[in-house]
Design a protein around this motif. Sequence first.
Motif, PDB file in Angstrom:
ATOM      1  N   LYS A 150      -2.402  -5.153 -17.676  1.00 42.36           N
ATOM      2  CA  LYS A 150      -2.119  -6.279 -16.670  1.00 42.36           C
ATOM      3  C   LYS A 150      -0.575  -7.014 -16.773  1.00 42.36           C
ATOM      4  N   ALA A 151      -0.008  -7.456 -15.433  1.00 49.21           N
ATOM      5  CA  ALA A 151       1.245  -7.978 -15.276  1.00 49.21           C
ATOM      6  C   ALA A 151       1.051  -8.629 -13.837  1.00 49.21           C
ATOM      7  N   THR A 152       1.999  -9.420 -13.764  1.00 46.93           N
ATOM      8  CA  THR A 152       2.447 -10.134 -12.545  1.00 46.93           C
ATOM      9  C   THR A 152       3.703  -9.620 -12.037  1.00 46.93           C
ATOM     10  N   ILE A 153       3.857  -8.931 -10.997  1.00 45.06           N
ATOM     11  CA  ILE A 153       4.962  -8.209 -10.420  1.00 45.06           C
ATOM     12  C   ILE A 153       5.191  -8.828  -9.011  1.00 45.06           C
ATOM     13  N   SER A 154       6.470  -9.634  -8.890  1.00 47.31           N
ATOM     14  CA  SER A 154       6.679 -10.539  -7.708  1.00 47.31           C
ATOM     15  C   SER A 154       7.179  -9.508  -6.821  1.00 47.31           C
ATOM     16  N   GLY A 155       6.590  -9.634  -5.495  1.00 49.01           N
ATOM     17  CA  GLY A 155       6.719  -8.728  -4.375  1.00 49.01           C
ATOM     18  C   GLY A 155       5.889  -7.557  -4.203  1.00 49.01           C
ATOM     19  N   LYS A 156       4.810  -7.370  -5.102  1.00 47.63           N
ATOM     20  CA  LYS A 156       3.877  -6.519  -5.077  1.00 47.63           C
ATOM     21  C   LYS A 156       2.927  -6.734  -3.744  1.00 47.63           C
ATOM     22  N   GLY A 157       2.518  -7.854  -3.675  1.00 50.95           N
ATOM     23  CA  GLY A 157       1.632  -8.171  -3.026  1.00 50.95           C
ATOM     24  C   GLY A 157       1.931  -7.899  -1.529  1.00 50.95           C
ATOM     25  N   ARG A 158       3.362  -8.301  -1.200  1.00 47.88           N
ATOM     26  CA  ARG A 158       3.827  -8.177   0.064  1.00 47.88           C
ATOM     27  C   ARG A 158       4.053  -6.476   0.314  1.00 47.88           C
ATOM     28  N   LEU A 159       4.482  -5.801  -0.679  1.00 39.14           N
ATOM     29  CA  LEU A 159       4.630  -4.369  -0.674  1.00 39.14           C
ATOM     30  C   LEU A 159       3.506  -3.826  -0.122  1.00 39.14           C
ATOM     31  N   ASN A 160       2.238  -3.990  -1.007  1.00 39.13           N
ATOM     32  CA  ASN A 160       1.082  -3.142  -0.371  1.00 39.13           C
ATOM     33  C   ASN A 160       0.492  -3.773   0.813  1.00 39.13           C
ATOM     34  N   ASN A 161       0.763  -5.066   1.225  1.00 38.61           N
ATOM     35  CA  ASN A 161       0.119  -5.433   2.515  1.00 38.61           C
ATOM     36  C   ASN A 161       0.970  -4.757   3.502  1.00 38.61           C
ATOM     37  N   GLU A 162       2.343  -4.531   3.387  1.00 43.32           N
ATOM     38  CA  GLU A 162       3.114  -4.066   4.485  1.00 43.32           C
ATOM     39  C   GLU A 162       2.618  -2.386   4.476  1.00 43.32           C
ATOM     40  N   ILE A 163       2.688  -1.721   3.415  1.00 45.42           N
ATOM     41  CA  ILE A 163       2.315  -0.538   3.508  1.00 45.42           C
ATOM     42  C   ILE A 163       0.915  -0.201   4.101  1.00 45.42           C
ATOM     43  N   THR A 164       0.116  -0.798   3.593  1.00 45.16           N
ATOM     44  CA  THR A 164      -1.592  -0.675   4.052  1.00 45.16           C
ATOM     45  C   THR A 164      -1.401  -1.021   5.598  1.00 45.16           C
ATOM     46  N   LEU A 176       8.630  -0.955 -10.804  1.00 45.99           N
ATOM     47  CA  LEU A 176       7.595  -0.691  -9.845  1.00 45.99           C
ATOM     48  C   LEU A 176       7.909  -1.241  -8.494  1.00 45.99           C
ATOM     49  N   THR A 177       8.568  -2.146  -8.286  1.00 39.87           N
ATOM     50  CA  THR A 177       9.038  -2.746  -6.973  1.00 39.87           C
ATOM     51  C   THR A 177      10.185  -1.692  -6.183  1.00 39.87           C
ATOM     52  N   GLU A 178      11.112  -1.276  -7.013  1.00 42.15           N
ATOM     53  CA  GLU A 178      12.108  -0.331  -6.372  1.00 42.15           C
ATOM     54  C   GLU A 178      11.234   0.853  -5.812  1.00 42.15           C
ATOM     55  N   ALA A 179      10.086   1.330  -6.582  1.00 40.11           N
ATOM     56  CA  ALA A 179       9.421   2.572  -6.225  1.00 40.11           C
ATOM     57  C   ALA A 179       8.644   2.287  -4.849  1.00 40.11           C
ATOM     58  N   TYR A 180       7.830   0.992  -4.651  1.00 37.13           N
ATOM     59  CA  TYR A 180       7.157   0.735  -3.635  1.00 37.13           C
ATOM     60  C   TYR A 180       8.044   0.446  -2.517  1.00 37.13           C
ATOM     61  N   GLU A 181       9.277  -0.284  -2.701  1.00 35.05           N
ATOM     62  CA  GLU A 181      10.163  -0.462  -1.892  1.00 35.05           C
ATOM     63  C   GLU A 181      10.610   1.121  -1.247  1.00 35.05           C
ATOM     64  N   GLN A 182      10.812   1.987  -1.669  1.00 33.32           N
ATOM     65  CA  GLN A 182      11.298   3.132  -1.403  1.00 33.32           C
ATOM     66  C   GLN A 182      10.421   3.767  -0.460  1.00 33.32           C
ATOM     67  N   ILE A 183       8.808   3.513  -0.777  1.00 33.72           N
ATOM     68  CA  ILE A 183       7.766   4.051  -0.075  1.00 33.72           C
ATOM     69  C   ILE A 183       7.971   3.486   1.281  1.00 33.72           C
ATOM     70  N   LEU A 184       8.254   2.011   1.355  1.00 28.41           N
ATOM     71  CA  LEU A 184       8.059   0.995   2.465  1.00 28.41           C
ATOM     72  C   LEU A 184       9.101   1.596   3.352  1.00 28.41           C
ATOM     73  N   ALA A 185      10.278   1.637   2.564  1.00 28.42           N
ATOM     74  CA  ALA A 185      11.552   2.109   3.521  1.00 28.42           C
ATOM     75  C   ALA A 185      11.178   3.599   4.132  1.00 28.42           C
ATOM     76  N   ARG A 186      10.654   4.189   3.393  1.00 26.59           N
ATOM     77  CA  ARG A 186      10.687   5.778   3.982  1.00 26.59           C
ATOM     78  C   ARG A 186       9.372   5.445   5.205  1.00 26.59           C
ATOM     79  N   LEU A 187       8.625   4.626   5.256  1.00 28.45           N
ATOM     80  CA  LEU A 187       7.685   4.464   6.362  1.00 28.45           C
ATOM     81  C   LEU A 187       8.185   3.832   7.425  1.00 28.45           C
ATOM     82  N   GLY A 188       9.345   3.278   7.336  1.00 23.88           N
ATOM     83  CA  GLY A 188      10.095   2.438   8.319  1.00 23.88           C
ATOM     84  C   GLY A 188       9.708   1.101   8.429  1.00 23.88           C
TER      85      GLY A 188
END
Lengths: 241, 241
Positions: free
Chosen positions: A40-54, A222-234
Amino acid sequence: MEKQGLLYEGKAKRIYATDEAEVVWVEYKDSATAYNGEKKATISGKGRLNNEITSLLFDYLKSAGVESHFIEKLSSTEQLVKRVTIIPLEVVVRNIAAGSFSKRTGVEEGKLLKQPIVEFYYKNDDLGDPLLTLDHVLELELATEETVNDLKERAVYINTLLREYFLEREVKLVDFKLEFGMTAEGTIMLADEISPDTCRLWDSNTNEKLDKDVFRRDIGNLTEAYEQILARLGGSESCIK
Amino acid sequence: MEKQGLLYEGKAKRIYATDEAEVVWVEYKDSATAYNGEKKATISGKGRLNNEITSLLFDYLKSAGVESHFIEKLSSTEQLVKRVTIIPLEVVVRNIAAGSFSKRTGVEEGKLLKQPIVEFYYKNDDLGDPLLTLDHVLELELATEETVNDLKERAVYINTLLREYFLEREVKLVDFKLEFGMTAEGTIMLADEISPDTCRLWDSNTNEKLDKDVFRRDIGNLTEAYEQILARLGGSESCIK
Ligand SMILES: Nc1ncnc2c1ncn2[C@@H]1O[C@H](COP(=O)(O)OP(=O)(O)O)[C@@H](O)[C@H]1O
Ligand SMILES: Nc1ncnc2c1ncn2[C@@H]1O[C@H](COP(=O)(O)OP(=O)(O)O)[C@@H](O)[C@H]1O
Ligand SMILES: [Mg+2]
Ligand SMILES: [Mg+2]
């Protein structure tokens, strides 16, 4: 729309009632979990990234004719969705061997499968989300054979759509998990989320992992990886950071 | 027939060549193993019991039209069988929930299943004999879809025959594992053994376990349980003891 009482808190999201019976308010959390909650961990920004990507992916699927529970994004971490009763099956589609598939079958991680494989897992934390065969699903009365076939067909089509969509953005869709639910009127539709938490996504040039395996296996940020995905999805990467 | 060199030694049997290319000589051992070889013991008389019981059951199946590799019993611990290449699938048929099925699905041990369930496990000790779906079998090229369907049909028929046969002898056939093989000419047939090592057998009045679970779970005397089964099948229990 008015946010009302908390209906359910899961590992990644909170679900709230609204003043409309058939609509729920989803809040994506900043928590990361793996291995059935053992890590388990708390990762600031993850909720935003998953919401945006989903939100982006459900919008894309809608434009391609795939109905889902998604209504609209409300804020960087919140969305409105249709309320459904989740069918307790995790529908996994695999294009490339990885994770539990490689462990189970001995097929090396990274091997392109001859054809996409659809698996059904029992969404049951107490049992550790075990793999089920059709006969198991029928014995447990989790769904009818007709529904299982229908879910499989939908999953294969969603895979065709998403695989191409990601590949155009230099991302390999290795595998992913879907959940489906039924509305009060009995309509089955795609629900839950589609995010780097629920997909394996590899850079198509370098095979760099851009998904939850970064957290599971402690191999990066993790957030850098998820940001990459979000960026590539525009997506709007830095607007609220 | 002349016994020649050892071809293969498994956990329960030794397979020897003979002077006929298409015939092998099987010797049943007195060793008991469970949990993929983690638990081991030598149990005097076990080889004889499994050889006697398997011989009786293959003879019965033959009389009901089910072809198997079994040719004849040679001695209390030996038999002649047709040489086959084993298809690396353990075909499991279940009538009542027990063992790994109960663990996987949460269905209580002892519950009668709505219909017999056939499962395929990868016969691979390194991977721990994992459950496979049809898609896994095809990806691994362990068998064609046609063969999988054929094995399933055979397994269901064998279950119908054995279930009745045991019940007439006051034994419930809870579940069992079959192996199939292919002869040099390409004929698929039932092979390996059918014994209390490979079946779950419960007394139909008391539910007393009369199979390898006695050993797995340390709940009684294995040879007494197996003698019970042999006796109920009308076998020559004490002739060579
Ligand atoms: N449209 C929906 N209506 C009702 N429940 C939903 C909907 N979409 C997803 N859910 C459920 O919301 C719960 C919370 O999500 P999550 O935090 O991911 O839970 P989990 O810990 O089970 O993965 C899950 O049980 C998920 O299946
Ligand atoms: N007719 C046959 N021809 C060749 N091999 C066989 C035949 N019947 C069974 N076998 C194989 O003989 C081996 C020895 O049996 P066993 O001791 O039960 O092995 P295991 O440890 O794999 O269970 C197994 O691999 C089994 O599949
Ligand atoms: Mg979830
Ligand atoms: Mg064996």
